[in-house]
Design an enzyme around this catalytic site. Structure first.
Site, PDB file in Angstrom:
ATOM      1  CB  SER A 128      -0.918   0.014   1.223  1.00 50.78           C
ATOM      2  OG  SER A 128      -1.797  -1.091   1.200  1.00 50.78           O
ATOM      3  CB  CYS A 129       2.088   3.486  -1.968  1.00 49.33           C
ATOM      4  SG  CYS A 129       3.231   2.097  -2.040  1.00 49.33           S
ATOM      5  CB  THR A 130      -0.328   7.810   0.554  1.00 47.56           C
ATOM      6  OG1 THR A 130      -1.201   6.922   1.255  1.00 47.56           O
ATOM      7  CG2 THR A 130      -1.054   9.119   0.278  1.00 47.56           C
TER       8      THR A 130
END
Length: 364
Positions: A128-130
């Site tokens: 997961s990343c932003t």
């Protein structure tokens, strides 16, 4: 079960360090080590100044006996080793030579190191990343990203900044996990910045098939190699956009790209073989930033993982006239944007390359 198996790859590596390359984490915002890879050196030896900070025997035995054989069956690993024995046919330069160099240094099978380098495609449901690209009121472009992964203590100890140089000049900079030769968070000075977010789409079986097809057919590009190709070619923003929009990929993903001029910022939503959507900055229409997590921006995020709304609210609270890397860091530190699985935050601006910086995080 597949998620569990994939995460084995990261939960067993902390002891490979021969020394405290990254200090024991007692707080947030610690800088990782920074190394140089000299692109004028032969492909097979250019990573040695980085690899020498890890104990060969510990690294090799841990990866082989307690990671790879727990993630892959001996039969599948044997097949990958057969394919990888012809690595110069299956992978282009410089990746074949660099992967061979990593394998030789650690006295590992080439197939084992190939697997480590296609981990993103293999485990696309576990990351997961932003990522955020923003334009301030003066037209400056700022780019920040959080990279999240389970078993973060492992990855924190493998995180490093790499300056890729030729003739003493830095051509591009990447934040990497040591042992991988591709790029997922990078900057080409005065050219573009890019971060890679995975897109929750595709099963593990499909990912494995695509990896093998990519090796055999040579018709698709491993995503992290694609980014490094753009960096090495000296692409500007539009050239990087064209490349990342049109090249066939081994995994669905999001490319988040920033440039050096007003309006140069976008999120490319990718299927394996084509771009599904290009979402661009448009400050005149009120879109002075684009924020991408791991879900298509035109669909609502799941209630169980709504980093998007929290990040958007934080960006709006800061406002366009106040946005800069320091305030972008504040947004990327808001809960749940920064969380227990966050490994690092990188802040960058292609027009201001000297500001590139990564922090190993401890959030939540």
């Amino acid at each position: 079960m597949w998620r569990f198996l994939c995460l084995w790859l990261f939960c067993l590596i902390p002891s490979v360090l021969s020394g405290p390359v990254v200090p024991v984490l007692a707080g947030d915002l610690l800088p990782p080590p920074r190394y140089t890879v000299d692109l004028d050196m032969p492909e097979e030896t250019r990573w040695r100044p980085v690899l020498q900070h890890w104990n060969k025997t510990q690294y090799r035995e841990m990866i082989r006996n307690q990671v790879l054989l727990k993630v892959m069956s001996p039969e599948l690993l044997a097949l990958l080793n057969v394919l990888a024995s012809q690595i110069d046919y299956f992978l282009p330069s410089p990746y074949a030579g660099e992967i061979r160099g990593v394998a030789n240094y650690f006295e590992m099978d080439i197939g084992e190191v190939v697997f480590l380098n296609v981990l993103y495609s293999f485990s696309a449901t576990t990351t997961s990343c932003t990522s955020i690209v923003a334009q301030d009121s003066d037209g400056n472009i700022w780019h920040g990203r959080n990279l999240d992964f389970a078993f973060t203590e492992v990855l924190r100890n493998l995180t490093a900044e790499i300056d890729f140089q030729s003739k003493g000049k830095t051509l591009y900079t990447s934040t990497v996990f040591v042992g991988n030769v591709g790029a997922v968070t990078s900057q080409r000075p005065n050219g573009f910045t890019v971060s890679l977010n995975e897109r929750h789409n595709g099963t593990l079986e499909e990912n494995l098939i695509q990896i093998l097809k990519a090796l055999i057919s040579r018709n698709t590009v491993f995503t992290s190699f694609q980014i490094r190709d753009a960096l090495a070619a000296g692409d500007d923003f539009q050239s990087a956009m064209d490349r990342m929009t049109n090249k066939k990929e081994t995994a669905p993903n999001y490319f988040i790209v920033g440039g050096v001029r007003a309006g140069e910022g976008a999120v490319i939503t990718r299927d394996r073989l084509r771009a599904l959507d290009v979402w661009r900055l448009n400050a005149s229409a009120g879109r002075w930033f684009v924020l991408e997590t791991n879900y298509d921006h035109w669909l609502p995020p799941p209630k169980t993982d709504d980093r998007r709304d929290a990040g958007n609210k934080a960006m709006e609270a800061i406002g366009q006239k106040n946005i800069n890397l320091d305030n972008l860091l504040k947004v990327l530190s808001v809960t749940p944007v920064c969380r227990g699985e966050t490994v690092y935050t990188t802040l960058m601006s292609a027009a201001h390359p000297g500001l590139y910086k990564t922090f190993i995080r401890r959030c939540g």
